[in-house]
Design a protein around this motif. Sequence first.
Motif, PDB file in Angstrom:
ATOM      1  N   LEU A 129       0.863  -1.170   0.000  1.00  0.00           N
ATOM      2  CA  LEU A 129       0.000   0.000   0.000  1.00  0.00           C
ATOM      3  C   LEU A 129       0.905   1.227   0.000  1.00  0.00           C
ATOM      4  O   LEU A 129       1.692   1.437   0.934  1.00  0.00           O
ATOM      5  CB  LEU A 129      -0.908   0.006   1.233  1.00  0.00           C
ATOM      6  CG  LEU A 129      -1.874   1.158   1.359  1.00  0.00           C
ATOM      7  CD1 LEU A 129      -2.876   1.141   0.198  1.00  0.00           C
ATOM      8  CD2 LEU A 129      -2.619   1.074   2.680  1.00  0.00           C
ATOM      9  N   LEU A 130       0.839   2.018  -1.071  1.00  0.00           N
ATOM     10  CA  LEU A 130       1.701   3.186  -1.203  1.00  0.00           C
ATOM     11  C   LEU A 130       1.157   4.354  -0.391  1.00  0.00           C
ATOM     12  O   LEU A 130       0.012   4.354   0.043  1.00  0.00           O
ATOM     13  CB  LEU A 130       1.819   3.576  -2.674  1.00  0.00           C
ATOM     14  CG  LEU A 130       2.336   2.485  -3.616  1.00  0.00           C
ATOM     15  CD1 LEU A 130       2.393   3.009  -5.042  1.00  0.00           C
ATOM     16  CD2 LEU A 130       3.694   1.985  -3.171  1.00  0.00           C
ATOM     17  N   ASP A 131       2.005   5.366  -0.199  1.00  0.00           N
ATOM     18  CA  ASP A 131       1.611   6.545   0.574  1.00  0.00           C
ATOM     19  C   ASP A 131       0.400   7.254  -0.019  1.00  0.00           C
ATOM     20  O   ASP A 131      -0.390   7.849   0.699  1.00  0.00           O
ATOM     21  CB  ASP A 131       2.768   7.549   0.658  1.00  0.00           C
ATOM     22  CG  ASP A 131       3.879   7.055   1.564  1.00  0.00           C
ATOM     23  OD1 ASP A 131       3.626   6.148   2.383  1.00  0.00           O
ATOM     24  OD2 ASP A 131       4.993   7.587   1.458  1.00  0.00           O
ATOM     25  N   ASN A 132       0.249   7.211  -1.351  1.00  0.00           N
ATOM     26  CA  ASN A 132      -0.863   7.898  -1.992  1.00  0.00           C
ATOM     27  C   ASN A 132      -2.150   7.065  -1.984  1.00  0.00           C
ATOM     28  O   ASN A 132      -3.144   7.451  -2.577  1.00  0.00           O
ATOM     29  CB  ASN A 132      -0.500   8.308  -3.417  1.00  0.00           C
ATOM     30  CG  ASN A 132      -0.259   7.123  -4.327  1.00  0.00           C
ATOM     31  OD1 ASN A 132      -0.410   5.968  -3.938  1.00  0.00           O
ATOM     32  ND2 ASN A 132       0.147   7.408  -5.553  1.00  0.00           N
ATOM     33  N   ALA A 151       3.869  -6.938  -6.232  1.00  0.00           N
ATOM     34  CA  ALA A 151       5.143  -7.340  -6.825  1.00  0.00           C
ATOM     35  C   ALA A 151       5.275  -8.841  -6.672  1.00  0.00           C
ATOM     36  O   ALA A 151       4.697  -9.440  -5.760  1.00  0.00           O
ATOM     37  CB  ALA A 151       6.291  -6.632  -6.122  1.00  0.00           C
ATOM     38  N   TRP A 152       6.001  -9.464  -7.583  1.00  0.00           N
ATOM     39  CA  TRP A 152       6.245 -10.893  -7.504  1.00  0.00           C
ATOM     40  C   TRP A 152       7.731 -11.136  -7.329  1.00  0.00           C
ATOM     41  O   TRP A 152       8.563 -10.445  -7.917  1.00  0.00           O
ATOM     42  CB  TRP A 152       5.769 -11.583  -8.787  1.00  0.00           C
ATOM     43  CG  TRP A 152       4.286 -11.686  -8.853  1.00  0.00           C
ATOM     44  CD1 TRP A 152       3.515 -12.713  -8.397  1.00  0.00           C
ATOM     45  CD2 TRP A 152       3.395 -10.722  -9.399  1.00  0.00           C
ATOM     46  NE1 TRP A 152       2.192 -12.432  -8.628  1.00  0.00           N
ATOM     47  CE2 TRP A 152       2.082 -11.227  -9.239  1.00  0.00           C
ATOM     48  CE3 TRP A 152       3.548  -9.481  -9.990  1.00  0.00           C
ATOM     49  CZ2 TRP A 152       0.964 -10.542  -9.664  1.00  0.00           C
ATOM     50  CZ3 TRP A 152       2.431  -8.795 -10.416  1.00  0.00           C
ATOM     51  CH2 TRP A 152       1.158  -9.325 -10.251  1.00  0.00           C
ATOM     52  N   ALA A 153       8.064 -12.125  -6.518  1.00  0.00           N
ATOM     53  CA  ALA A 153       9.468 -12.433  -6.247  1.00  0.00           C
ATOM     54  C   ALA A 153       9.635 -13.934  -6.054  1.00  0.00           C
ATOM     55  O   ALA A 153       8.700 -14.624  -5.655  1.00  0.00           O
ATOM     56  CB  ALA A 153       9.936 -11.697  -4.998  1.00  0.00           C
ATOM     57  N   ARG A 154      10.838 -14.414  -6.340  1.00  0.00           N
ATOM     58  CA  ARG A 154      11.144 -15.827  -6.088  1.00  0.00           C
ATOM     59  C   ARG A 154      11.108 -16.112  -4.594  1.00  0.00           C
ATOM     60  O   ARG A 154      10.727 -17.184  -4.176  1.00  0.00           O
ATOM     61  CB  ARG A 154      12.519 -16.188  -6.635  1.00  0.00           C
ATOM     62  CG  ARG A 154      12.551 -16.323  -8.105  1.00  0.00           C
ATOM     63  CD  ARG A 154      13.897 -16.840  -8.541  1.00  0.00           C
ATOM     64  NE  ARG A 154      13.907 -16.955  -9.986  1.00  0.00           N
ATOM     65  CZ  ARG A 154      14.907 -17.435 -10.673  1.00  0.00           C
ATOM     66  NH1 ARG A 154      16.002 -17.822 -10.045  1.00  0.00           N
ATOM     67  NH2 ARG A 154      14.841 -17.516 -11.971  1.00  0.00           N
ATOM     68  N   ALA A 198      10.173  -3.813   4.266  1.00  0.00           N
ATOM     69  CA  ALA A 198       9.858  -3.355   5.621  1.00  0.00           C
ATOM     70  C   ALA A 198      11.059  -2.630   6.225  1.00  0.00           C
ATOM     71  O   ALA A 198      10.908  -1.596   6.876  1.00  0.00           O
ATOM     72  CB  ALA A 198       9.458  -4.536   6.502  1.00  0.00           C
ATOM     73  N   GLY A 199      12.269  -3.132   5.985  1.00  0.00           N
ATOM     74  CA  GLY A 199      13.467  -2.472   6.482  1.00  0.00           C
ATOM     75  C   GLY A 199      13.680  -1.119   5.827  1.00  0.00           C
ATOM     76  O   GLY A 199      14.066  -0.156   6.484  1.00  0.00           O
ATOM     77  N   ALA A 200      13.401  -1.025   4.524  1.00  0.00           N
ATOM     78  CA  ALA A 200      13.562   0.246   3.820  1.00  0.00           C
ATOM     79  C   ALA A 200      12.564   1.272   4.324  1.00  0.00           C
ATOM     80  O   ALA A 200      12.895   2.444   4.493  1.00  0.00           O
ATOM     81  CB  ALA A 200      13.402   0.042   2.314  1.00  0.00           C
ATOM     82  N   VAL A 201      11.354   0.848   4.595  1.00  0.00           N
ATOM     83  CA  VAL A 201      10.325   1.763   5.095  1.00  0.00           C
ATOM     84  C   VAL A 201      10.663   2.189   6.516  1.00  0.00           C
ATOM     85  O   VAL A 201      10.514   3.358   6.871  1.00  0.00           O
ATOM     86  CB  VAL A 201       8.933   1.098   5.029  1.00  0.00           C
ATOM     87  CG1 VAL A 201       7.899   1.920   5.757  1.00  0.00           C
ATOM     88  CG2 VAL A 201       8.526   0.879   3.585  1.00  0.00           C
ATOM     89  N   ALA A 202      11.150   1.268   7.329  1.00  0.00           N
ATOM     90  CA  ALA A 202      11.488   1.590   8.713  1.00  0.00           C
ATOM     91  C   ALA A 202      12.647   2.575   8.786  1.00  0.00           C
ATOM     92  O   ALA A 202      12.679   3.444   9.653  1.00  0.00           O
ATOM     93  CB  ALA A 202      11.833   0.320   9.488  1.00  0.00           C
TER      94      ALA A 202
END
Length: 67
Positions: free
Chosen positions: A11-14, A20-23, A33-37
């Motif tokens: 959920l973006l700020d706007n 997103a998809w990831a292996r 979560a670390g980048a946001v924190a």
Amino acid sequence: MPKRRGAVGMLLDNGAEVRAWARRPEALREALAGAVADGPDSAPDAAPDVAPESAPDSAPDESPDTA
């Protein structure tokens, strides 16, 4: 959904919802979560303000020697 990938919803700020998809979705979720924190102030600058010292200022002089 791509094969062998897990979805991670965000959920973006706007208020927009994106996916997103990831292996390794757990690893992506933890990294996000670390980048946001940490916040935007802790991110390194994308482009330095000063050019690297090893870059030449101009092209070398290629005039022929006539001496």
